[in-house]
Motif scaffolding. Sequence first.
Motif, PDB file in Angstrom:
ATOM      1  N   LYS A 130     -29.134  55.447  24.996  1.00 19.27           N
ATOM      2  CA  LYS A 130     -27.704  55.183  24.885  1.00 19.27           C
ATOM      3  C   LYS A 130     -27.108  54.781  26.219  1.00 19.27           C
ATOM      4  O   LYS A 130     -26.215  53.926  26.299  1.00 19.27           O
ATOM      5  CB  LYS A 130     -26.993  56.424  24.323  1.00 19.27           C
ATOM      6  N   TYR A 132     -28.626  53.141  28.653  1.00 22.26           N
ATOM      7  CA  TYR A 132     -28.956  51.730  28.866  1.00 22.26           C
ATOM      8  C   TYR A 132     -28.093  50.834  27.977  1.00 22.26           C
ATOM      9  O   TYR A 132     -27.639  49.772  28.394  1.00 22.26           O
ATOM     10  CB  TYR A 132     -30.432  51.476  28.571  1.00 22.26           C
ATOM     11  N   ARG A 133     -27.894  51.266  26.747  1.00 19.16           N
ATOM     12  CA  ARG A 133     -27.105  50.468  25.812  1.00 19.16           C
ATOM     13  C   ARG A 133     -25.651  50.338  26.262  1.00 19.16           C
ATOM     14  O   ARG A 133     -25.010  49.308  26.070  1.00 19.16           O
ATOM     15  CB  ARG A 133     -27.173  51.114  24.419  1.00 19.16           C
ATOM     16  N   ASN A 134     -25.127  51.372  26.912  1.00 18.65           N
ATOM     17  CA  ASN A 134     -23.733  51.354  27.341  1.00 18.65           C
ATOM     18  C   ASN A 134     -23.521  50.592  28.638  1.00 18.65           C
ATOM     19  O   ASN A 134     -22.385  50.302  29.011  1.00 18.65           O
ATOM     20  CB  ASN A 134     -23.214  52.794  27.509  1.00 18.65           C
ATOM     21  N   TRP A 139     -28.343  46.330  29.025  1.00 18.65           N
ATOM     22  CA  TRP A 139     -28.456  45.930  27.624  1.00 18.65           C
ATOM     23  C   TRP A 139     -28.757  44.437  27.508  1.00 18.65           C
ATOM     24  O   TRP A 139     -29.598  44.016  26.706  1.00 18.65           O
ATOM     25  CB  TRP A 139     -27.153  46.273  26.901  1.00 18.65           C
ATOM     26  N   GLU A 142     -32.369  43.682  28.207  1.00 22.22           N
ATOM     27  CA  GLU A 142     -33.273  44.056  27.111  1.00 22.22           C
ATOM     28  C   GLU A 142     -33.188  43.083  25.941  1.00 22.22           C
ATOM     29  O   GLU A 142     -34.157  42.917  25.198  1.00 22.22           O
ATOM     30  CB  GLU A 142     -32.950  45.471  26.634  1.00 22.22           C
ATOM     31  N   GLN A 143     -32.035  42.453  25.758  1.00 14.47           N
ATOM     32  CA  GLN A 143     -31.891  41.533  24.624  1.00 14.47           C
ATOM     33  C   GLN A 143     -32.618  40.212  24.837  1.00 14.47           C
ATOM     34  O   GLN A 143     -33.053  39.573  23.878  1.00 14.47           O
ATOM     35  CB  GLN A 143     -30.390  41.241  24.383  1.00 14.47           C
ATOM     36  N   ASP A 161     -36.556  52.790  20.249  1.00 19.40           N
ATOM     37  CA  ASP A 161     -35.198  52.861  19.695  1.00 19.40           C
ATOM     38  C   ASP A 161     -35.005  54.217  19.018  1.00 19.40           C
ATOM     39  O   ASP A 161     -35.953  54.983  18.810  1.00 19.40           O
ATOM     40  CB  ASP A 161     -34.935  51.716  18.712  1.00 19.40           C
ATOM     41  N   ARG A 236     -19.695  40.661  23.930  1.00 18.23           N
ATOM     42  CA  ARG A 236     -19.426  42.038  24.337  1.00 18.23           C
ATOM     43  C   ARG A 236     -18.204  42.031  25.248  1.00 18.23           C
ATOM     44  O   ARG A 236     -18.035  41.120  26.067  1.00 18.23           O
ATOM     45  CB  ARG A 236     -20.629  42.623  25.078  1.00 18.23           C
TER      46      ARG A 236
END
Length: 838
Positions: A130, A132-134, A139, A142-143, A161, A236
């Motif tokens: 989370k 890293y996702r935030n 993020w 990684e995409q 995940d 985003r």
Amino acid sequence: MIEIGQSVLSNGLRVIHAPMRSHPVLSAQLYIRMGSCWESTDQAGWSHFIEHLVFKATRAWPNNSLTEAAARMGGHLNAFTEHDSTCFTITLPSEFMSDGLALLAELTCHSTFGRQDFDFERKVVIEEIKQYRNDPEDWFYEQIPQLYYRRNPLRLPIAGDEASLLAATWEQLTGFYRTWFVPDNAFLVVTGDASVEQIVQQAEVAFGGWRGTASAKPHVEPEPWRTAGGFHHLRRKLDNPLLAFCLPEYADAHPDAHAQSLLSRVFAGGKNSRLHERLYHVEHLIDGSRISSLSGLHDGIGIVLLFPRRGADPVRIFDIVRQEMERFQRFGPKPTEVERQKTEMLHGHRYAQEYTESLAFSLGSEEVSGDWRNFQRFPEQTRSIDKAQLERLAARHFDPAALHLFHLGARKLEYNSHKPRADAVSRRACRGEGDYCEGVLSCGMRVCLKRAPDRPTIGVALATRVSQLNETTDRGINQLAGTLLLYGTRQRNHHQILADCARHGMALSVASRLECSLIRCKCFELEPAVELIAEMLNVPTFPEEHLQNIKKTTASIIDRIKDKPAAHASALWNRMMFGRGSQYLDRYGTKTSLHKLSRAKVQRWFRQWYRPDNMVLSIVGDIDFDRVTGLLESAFSIPGADTVLPPAAPLLTPSKRHLHTRRSGMDQSILHVGGFAAGGLEAERTTALYVLAHILGGDLHSRLYAALRERLGAAYSVGFDYRATRSRGWFAASAIVDAAAESESLAEIGRQLAACRQGRITPRELETAQMAIRGERLLDEESVSHQAQIIAMLVALDYGYDYYLSRDDRLRAVTLDMLREESQRWFTPDNLYTHVYC
């Protein structure tokens, strides 16, 4: 010359060894040939999860006590997971080699994590995902491979995940551990202060009883690079967009891998690259760039991240990338570009041998992807790369029509990737005894020289007492003045400075610290480094073009803080503690203050305060004092001082409210709880506070780590920091926790601070912290440049060299009573400022 070799233990485990006898430090790294590339969809993230789980309990060290055992030796035990491997590493004083190897063996051979450990650590790993996702930048990175590839094993995040982790069972993870954590799927690297015989003997004791044979890994079908280009927009909320593109990379074992890597560096790798020159220096469209490699055992990609300057047109930036790639494909690189990057790569290879840990990592990385001997072959392979080979690779792989471009931002960007737009010491000689001496040059500059025999590198640091604390009006001027020193002298422009640094292997930088400013250089030859630093101080030019460029870059950096949740939360807590106008805030100043800074103001600031009597030059290395003294005397001709640096007058206006909460809709809460404390002049108190900081949040065995990560399973990132200027100190507990656990986490931080006030610290905790801090210092001092920097700062700030020498004495003198007294003095509710960002 370091003699590198390998041996095989009785159970077949290979040991790569590299004795380095110049410093009493040793690094051991145990590599398991298992990472995310070998995981099935159902197993996504298991290697990384195992990396966490094995620390929880082992045969000899239950209850997560392994890291404390390492700290008590003065060592640092850690681990990391890559696509192709999982590594467990310990770096510690070499006198504890046998114990350190035993700890590694416990992790990799004898972990006994239970079901409760499994449940708790899964929460922690999910919090890491989370986090890293935030973070938009993490993020975004990684995409990119997920959008570029369809089946390449490098496409998925190493941590997996939430779905795969939630579906995993304890039985599956223990089976995974038993299957892959076996000697024929592993190897050990040991570097540092020990003989080959000692290394092999102790490795046999620690790992000789390890048994097991790994299953065959699944076959991975290679995926070719994309031949048709594409544009990918990711939406985003972001104040400043991020851009990226991909370059092909061969697997490390491919004959052209080194040449392809060099080609990518010439085109987009750092400040000496073709693309940085165009986008930063000529067009002023970016604040910076970064290239990251995503390859290894498999062909992959290099991801180039671009950080656009505020207001810059992303379409224009992408068009320039395509134009420069087309030119590169048609004409290839220039010989000067190639030689500059080859020289930097060769110097980087030499620097990798300075530290035991970095050498072990370099050997381990080469072995994972093929053969550790490639590390020794690297210089010859790099020198053999010629321009014709690079032109052939550029013609094959640098095709603008195959470019994949990526944009992350709040507004949708329309871009046709197939149709780019058209181009628009001295006469008072140094005196001292043994391996250290001090003196004063004729110009008034103090000099500190320390001899470090048999060290391959030399550390140079020049410290001046002027800093942001002296900025009463023009906030950010000191940072700007220091940075501009790198951008031109009467003899050399910025590009010539970069070229000379690359040619001589000089790692040169300027840093503005809270109480002083630094020019730092790590080098192999002292004369070119001294000549360049003296030139920067004697005849700087502060070019207007670069001044404006740096101002715009700095403004973008200030804006970008809001896009980094952790950094933004920290900045808001600092503002709460010190007040909006305080010099204790960011060294960059504000956008408003930056706008008012002119070249004339910067020159006046430099002439007024960067005087030799405010400066201390420290040199650490295998040096001759008399020769160095003569070199410095002839190099520095800075005029004497005509003004006196006034004492710093910090502005402090703490918030009257002791609790601030900022809600932004995240599923995590970023917590800061701290207050003011003793300043640096109170040496015994500051030492006690550093020990308290380590006990509370200094490592994986700390109290806050145990409470928030181990007991609650609410956090991945936990810390406790203490900092001090001469007159003022401050501390802060910090954690990034699950939003649902916010209140409980804040309460737990309060309980831990209260426990310290009540004297509930054990002798074992004190002893562990003392050993850990001593070990950290020993590891830091492996670097001659770090030694030079610390000595220069301490002497410049009037602490003196004796203060440096007596650090261990002060550390050993800390008692439990001192810890209780400092806790009662500072950890009181009325001194605590709490900030919550979520």
